[in-house]
Scaffold this motif. Structure first.
Motif, PDB file in Angstrom:
ATOM      1  N   ARG A 134      15.897  -1.514  10.273  1.00  0.00           N
ATOM      2  CA  ARG A 134      14.460  -1.520  10.569  1.00  0.00           C
ATOM      3  C   ARG A 134      13.864  -0.141  10.292  1.00  0.00           C
ATOM      4  NH1 ARG A 134      14.757  -4.583  16.445  1.00  0.00           N
ATOM      5  NH2 ARG A 134      16.292  -6.153  15.809  1.00  0.00           N
ATOM      6  N   LEU A 135      14.044   0.291   9.051  1.00  0.00           N
ATOM      7  CA  LEU A 135      13.526   1.599   8.657  1.00  0.00           C
ATOM      8  C   LEU A 135      12.017   1.649   8.830  1.00  0.00           C
ATOM      9  CD1 LEU A 135      15.505   2.580   5.437  1.00  0.00           C
ATOM     10  CD2 LEU A 135      15.926   3.263   7.797  1.00  0.00           C
ATOM     11  N   ASP A 136      11.550   2.827   9.213  1.00  0.00           N
ATOM     12  CA  ASP A 136      10.130   3.024   9.488  1.00  0.00           C
ATOM     13  C   ASP A 136       9.710   4.372   8.911  1.00  0.00           C
ATOM     14  OD1 ASP A 136       7.654   2.472  10.530  1.00  0.00           O
ATOM     15  OD2 ASP A 136       8.131   3.148  12.556  1.00  0.00           O
ATOM     16  N   LYS A 137       8.415   4.536   8.678  1.00  0.00           N
ATOM     17  CA  LYS A 137       7.858   5.818   8.210  1.00  0.00           C
ATOM     18  C   LYS A 137       8.556   6.288   6.929  1.00  0.00           C
ATOM     19  CE  LYS A 137       7.242   7.158  13.086  1.00  0.00           C
ATOM     20  NZ  LYS A 137       8.136   6.120  13.663  1.00  0.00           N
ATOM     21  N   LEU A 138       8.840   5.371   6.020  1.00  0.00           N
ATOM     22  CA  LEU A 138       9.647   5.666   4.838  1.00  0.00           C
ATOM     23  C   LEU A 138       8.792   6.204   3.697  1.00  0.00           C
ATOM     24  CD1 LEU A 138      12.451   5.445   3.451  1.00  0.00           C
ATOM     25  CD2 LEU A 138      11.807   3.114   2.783  1.00  0.00           C
ATOM     26  N   SER A 139       9.265   7.291   3.073  1.00  0.00           N
ATOM     27  CA  SER A 139       8.623   7.803   1.862  1.00  0.00           C
ATOM     28  C   SER A 139       9.633   8.595   1.053  1.00  0.00           C
ATOM     29  CB  SER A 139       7.410   8.682   2.199  1.00  0.00           C
ATOM     30  OG  SER A 139       7.817   9.896   2.810  1.00  0.00           O
ATOM     31  N   LEU A 150      12.905  12.941   1.314  1.00  0.00           N
ATOM     32  CA  LEU A 150      13.007  11.623   1.930  1.00  0.00           C
ATOM     33  C   LEU A 150      12.579  11.710   3.385  1.00  0.00           C
ATOM     34  CD1 LEU A 150      14.068   8.672   2.257  1.00  0.00           C
ATOM     35  CD2 LEU A 150      16.349   9.671   2.607  1.00  0.00           C
ATOM     36  N   ARG A 151      11.684  10.829   3.783  1.00  0.00           N
ATOM     37  CA  ARG A 151      11.283  10.697   5.186  1.00  0.00           C
ATOM     38  C   ARG A 151      11.625   9.288   5.647  1.00  0.00           C
ATOM     39  NH1 ARG A 151       7.017  14.250   7.238  1.00  0.00           N
ATOM     40  NH2 ARG A 151       6.507  15.858   5.706  1.00  0.00           N
ATOM     41  N   PHE A 152      12.204   9.189   6.841  1.00  0.00           N
ATOM     42  CA  PHE A 152      12.491   7.866   7.385  1.00  0.00           C
ATOM     43  C   PHE A 152      12.816   7.976   8.868  1.00  0.00           C
ATOM     44  CE2 PHE A 152      16.644   9.563   6.576  1.00  0.00           C
ATOM     45  CZ  PHE A 152      17.484   8.988   7.529  1.00  0.00           C
TER      46      PHE A 152
END
Length: 426
Positions: A103-108, A136-138
């Motif tokens: 349930r990855l969130d805030k992904l970029s 990578l942000r997650f």
């Protein structure tokens, strides 16, 4: 047209009738290149080092990264696979499955710069392959307060007139999260998550559940979250936490933030070293997992608590009422005392460095110090001591404020306890 040479001892400063040798050679090369270019009507490019990509396309890289992130966010595996190089579909399919389970969130993903490609990667993917550092942000929905931010590495290739993703991590990567490395098994409860490389979670979910219960006996106000990751091997562990090769040779598990940040609220993980942890018997494995859970519960990644108190407290939590006799739990340090004598003081940071010799015995020594606090002053006093130091109170003052003794008095009494346990004269 001639270059002016710097006057020497026998130079009158007049302009030389011919350029210096190196300038003449440069002019000859330029002349030959110019003639070749004019005669053949071709554009000449400077030579490229072997590790610089001939297929580099910065804008194309960002486009494929954006498509990849969008597909993961929508749970669209077909769209994820459309961003994969032909031979990387299996890997990206696994990444898509991992992302949904986590349930990855805030992904970029943001393209930063190109980096070197290895010879092995060139052999497999062709000379047009290239690699990029990406930001990578997650985060994990429901478990992480905010996103982690790491620099990782993406391998890229041109295919079908556009850029495709061939892999993640490898040489030059700062950190490579486990979910990007291949198939994993994820077991999740409302306040815990276990991610294990491969197709089975093994004994880890049970260890994590019992660790939460054990920690809450000492710290009843804590209810998670607790996230544990088990890479396939030590090399993958080192890649996940950006550790030098071999640093965790003797370490079964480590608790740290995903991105190395010490800012409160950064996502924290327990990373297991499967080679070392896998050799532990059930009771030892449980003690290690409970120890790491205690670090998570106390926010150890964000404090400057002395290492002996940090590690000793975690062991005191993990071993409390665990049914392990002190002569067994402290066997290494008691044997060291019998052979080398009593320690002069509490273990130092250097003594507890992961690369230090006789590390197991020193961990036991730190535990015996915290065990002595609990035995002499009470379990609540041990928690108060830890909390006070964690909040910034100097250790020497905390001894007086929380235990009513000076540090020197404590060490003297603790050494007497060690002598009694080891059966040696003080």
């Amino acid at each position: 047209m001639g270059a002016r040479a710097r006057p020497g001892p026998h130079d009158d400063g007049a302009a030389s009738s011919r350029p210096p040798r190196r300038s003449l050679a440069a002019l000859l090369v330029l002349a030959l290149l110019a003639l070749g270019a004019c005669d053949r009507e071709v554009d000449l490019e400077p030579p490229r080092p072997d590790d610089v990509a001939v297929g580099r396309d910065d804008s194309g890289a960002q486009r494929v990264l954006d498509r990849f992130v969008g597909a993961l966010a929508q749970g669209d595996e077909d769209a994820v696979l459309a961003t994969a190089a032909p031979d990387a579909r299996s890997l990206l399919g696994a990444v898509a499955t991992n992302a949904q389970a986590l349930r990855l969130d805030k992904l970029s993903l943001r393209y930063v710069d190109d980096v070197a490609v290895t010879g092995a990667e060139r052999d497999r993917w062709g000379r047009a392959a290239w690699a990029a550092t990406v930001e990578l942000r997650f985060g994990l929905r429901g478990l992480d307060q905010r996103a982690a931010r790491v620099d990782t590495r993406v391998l890229l290739v041109p295919a079908g007139g556009e850029v495709r993703i061939a892999g993640f991590g490898g040489a030059g990567a700062d950190r490579t999260p486990l979910w990007l490395t291949g198939p994993t098994t994820v077991v999740r409860t409302p306040r815990t998550l276990v991610e294990v490389a491969g197709d089975t979670a093994g004994r880890y979910p049970g260890l994590v559940t019992r660790a939460v219960t054990q920690v809450r006996r000492t710290l009843p106000g804590w209810d998670g979250p607790l996230v544990v990751e088990v890479p396939r091997d030590q090399a993958a562990l080192e890649a996940a936490v950006s550790a030098p090769e071999g640093e965790y040779d003797a370490i079964a598990a480590v608790t740290t933030t995903v991105d190395g940040s010490t800012r409160r609220g950064a996502p924290v993980r327990v990373y297991v070293n499967p080679g070392v942890f896998g050799d532990l018997r059930p009771q030892g494995a449980q003690v290690v997992m409970s120890h790491e859970a205690a670090h998570v519960a106390t926010g150890a990644s964000f404090t400057s608590v002395p290492t002996w108190l940090l590690e000793g407290f975690a062991d005191a939590v993990a071993l409390r009422d665990a049914g392990v006799p002190v002569q067994t739990a402290a066997a290494q340090v008691l044997e060291r005392i019998r052979s080398d004598g009593l320690p002069d003081g509490l273990p130092s940071r250097e003594d507890l460095d992961p690369r230090a010799s006789d590390l197991g015995a020193t961990y036991e020594e730190a535990w015996l110090a915290c065990r002595f606090v609990a035995d002499e002053f009470g379990q609540a006093a041990l928690v108060r001591l830890y909390d006070a130091v964690s909040a910034g109170t100097p250790v020497r003052r905390a001894f007086v404020d929380q235990l009513g003794v000076t540090q020197a008095e404590f060490v003297s009494r603790w050494r007497a306890d060690l002598a009694s346990l080891a059966g040696v004269a003080r």
